[in-house]
Motif scaffolding. Sequence first.
Motif, PDB file in Angstrom:
ATOM      1  N   LYS A  71      -4.740  48.601  56.470  1.00  0.00           N
ATOM      2  CA  LYS A  71      -3.981  48.376  57.714  1.00  0.00           C
ATOM      3  C   LYS A  71      -2.529  48.047  57.402  1.00  0.00           C
ATOM      4  O   LYS A  71      -1.611  48.520  58.074  1.00  0.00           O
ATOM      5  CB  LYS A  71      -4.595  47.234  58.520  1.00  0.00           C
ATOM      6  N   GLN A  72      -2.326  47.214  56.384  1.00  0.00           N
ATOM      7  CA  GLN A  72      -0.937  46.904  56.016  1.00  0.00           C
ATOM      8  C   GLN A  72      -0.232  48.132  55.456  1.00  0.00           C
ATOM      9  O   GLN A  72       0.958  48.332  55.692  1.00  0.00           O
ATOM     10  CB  GLN A  72      -0.902  45.777  54.995  1.00  0.00           C
ATOM     11  N   LEU A  81       3.185  49.497  56.845  1.00  0.00           N
ATOM     12  CA  LEU A  81       4.350  49.705  55.960  1.00  0.00           C
ATOM     13  C   LEU A  81       4.811  51.161  56.017  1.00  0.00           C
ATOM     14  O   LEU A  81       6.005  51.438  55.973  1.00  0.00           O
ATOM     15  CB  LEU A  81       4.010  49.310  54.520  1.00  0.00           C
ATOM     16  N   ALA A  82       3.851  52.088  56.134  1.00  0.00           N
ATOM     17  CA  ALA A  82       4.215  53.512  56.222  1.00  0.00           C
ATOM     18  C   ALA A  82       5.017  53.766  57.499  1.00  0.00           C
ATOM     19  O   ALA A  82       6.006  54.513  57.487  1.00  0.00           O
ATOM     20  CB  ALA A  82       2.960  54.382  56.182  1.00  0.00           C
ATOM     21  N   LEU A 125      12.023  52.577  60.145  1.00  0.00           N
ATOM     22  CA  LEU A 125      13.030  51.530  59.873  1.00  0.00           C
ATOM     23  C   LEU A 125      13.132  51.354  58.358  1.00  0.00           C
ATOM     24  O   LEU A 125      12.818  50.287  57.829  1.00  0.00           O
ATOM     25  CB  LEU A 125      12.608  50.200  60.523  1.00  0.00           C
ATOM     26  N   PRO A 126      13.546  52.403  57.658  1.00  0.00           N
ATOM     27  CA  PRO A 126      13.509  52.333  56.199  1.00  0.00           C
ATOM     28  C   PRO A 126      14.412  51.219  55.654  1.00  0.00           C
ATOM     29  O   PRO A 126      15.409  50.876  56.267  1.00  0.00           O
ATOM     30  CB  PRO A 126      14.009  53.714  55.764  1.00  0.00           C
ATOM     31  N   GLY A 127      13.992  50.668  54.526  1.00  0.00           N
ATOM     32  CA  GLY A 127      14.837  49.675  53.850  1.00  0.00           C
ATOM     33  C   GLY A 127      14.568  48.246  54.263  1.00  0.00           C
ATOM     34  O   GLY A 127      15.149  47.322  53.706  1.00  0.00           O
ATOM     35  N   THR A 128      13.694  48.020  55.257  1.00  0.00           N
ATOM     36  CA  THR A 128      13.481  46.632  55.690  1.00  0.00           C
ATOM     37  C   THR A 128      12.373  45.940  54.901  1.00  0.00           C
ATOM     38  O   THR A 128      12.436  44.751  54.651  1.00  0.00           O
ATOM     39  CB  THR A 128      13.134  46.544  57.198  1.00  0.00           C
ATOM     40  N   ARG A 176       8.467  49.563  50.055  1.00  0.00           N
ATOM     41  CA  ARG A 176       7.934  50.919  50.215  1.00  0.00           C
ATOM     42  C   ARG A 176       6.522  50.954  49.637  1.00  0.00           C
ATOM     43  O   ARG A 176       6.151  50.125  48.813  1.00  0.00           O
ATOM     44  CB  ARG A 176       8.811  51.935  49.470  1.00  0.00           C
ATOM     45  N   LEU A 177       5.763  51.967  50.050  1.00  0.00           N
ATOM     46  CA  LEU A 177       4.380  52.056  49.557  1.00  0.00           C
ATOM     47  C   LEU A 177       4.312  52.284  48.056  1.00  0.00           C
ATOM     48  O   LEU A 177       3.328  51.926  47.414  1.00  0.00           O
ATOM     49  CB  LEU A 177       3.636  53.169  50.298  1.00  0.00           C
TER      50      LEU A 177
END
Length: 490
Positions: A302-303, A307-308, A314-317, A320-321
């Motif tokens: 789920k996380q 995160l995906a 909202l990339p960069g917050t 990354r996977l």
Amino acid sequence: MASVTFHGGVGEIGGNKFLVRDGDTSVMMDFGMSFAAEGRYFSEYRKARASNVLVDMLELGLLPRIDGLYRRDYAEHMGLGWTEEPPVDAIILTHAHIDHCGYLGYVREDIPVHCTKASELIMRCFDDTGKGHQLTELRTKFAYSAQSKRPWTRLTGDRREREIRTMHSGRKFRVGGIAVEPHEVDHSLPGACALILHTSGGTLANTADLRFHGRRARATDRFVKRCARAGIGLLLCEGTRISRGPETPARTERWIEKEAASIMRGAGGLAVCGYPMRDLDRLQSLHLAARSADRTLVVDLKQAYLLALFEEHLPGTYPRLDEVGIFVNRGSWGLIDKGVPDEALERDYDKWKQDFLNHPSRLDYRDISAGARRYLYYCDDFSLQNLIDIKPQKGSTYIRSLTEPFDADMEIQERQVKNWLARFGLIGSSRRWHQLHVSGHGDGAQIRRVIEGAGAERLVPIHTERKNESHHRAMHGSVTSVRRGRSVEV
Ligand SMILES: [Zn+2]
């Protein structure tokens, strides 16, 4: 004249539903579930009946009686009728905790929902990975075929997207006659915003849930300063922990990061942790702590899904996977260690999980077992069975980054968690778990800072128990205590 009607969130923690009316315009701030009110009638085994849910909830006073607010399929099926024009122009969500957005699934989809992108992503994660919250999209129900051949054939529901409008911190927008300013605040969930509403009767602020000890303390500060400049007539001010004094030494999100890193450096085996699954700031703290202790945080599916979504929109917050491990648990048949072909393995998992089966960051219990000292393994209280497969070796440790129990039910749950952890050697008679948690809400001193900084003329305590309103009174000279269903002029 403008007014606010409190349909929940007063005299209780959560269940916020504040209807603001100004001339022809009305907006609902939050439409949350009240855990306390639901708990008076419902339990895991006694719920509102799906076929009559609106009537059940209205009858028990869990949902406000507002004609035309609710979704058409439910309202018509349950005999409540329908109005073409929605009675509310917009719903504005402060954040995506269930006690602020959880009843959105009952609301008709043509009422626009204004929220931050982060709130939308969290709600989408609820919808895609959970069971029927319907926060971002409705699945229509109670439709049947009227064909003469096989009348009353049930039609499976079509999907209807909710109209979601992204709001940005610090950027004003209008709903009819009301101008709305969302302001990011520090809370235990990404995308949380306080609101300032400019109405014809004056300016109103809603603190939502906030604190100063997380990773965004400065955002809360900016909101308070903005209130002082805007000249707030009426402040709706949270008080979840207003009766609490400050902790010494001060406990912050950074403190968690530092402590967790030092615990992990001292651990000779696997490090296991539990934390609120959607609190990505906490995830970030533990990710950074793990990295500084030469470990990798391993999240659950789920996380990984959440995160995906953040990585895409909202990339960069957040991490990354490819910076974390993704733990794939046993599927419905448990084929993960049976050496079956990919197609067979895929069928063992729900659709939303399938993308992670071949992800380069994918790990299963064998990897965690073999590389124990390299990982910080996230294990929530409902997945402790995975420890049976992992078999943590001597020297393993457990970090609990969750709130302590505050009712009898939680105490029973916690006793069970302890039984599991003791069974697998993560705690012992002389070795307790490492409790590393800070709340999403400010203590009394922090709320005082908000109240004194905002300089509002009048104050209504929200999101707190009735007995705690005396603390608001001690901090402000004009406090109005409001009963559920009552209105206050702005
Ligand atoms: Zn909250």
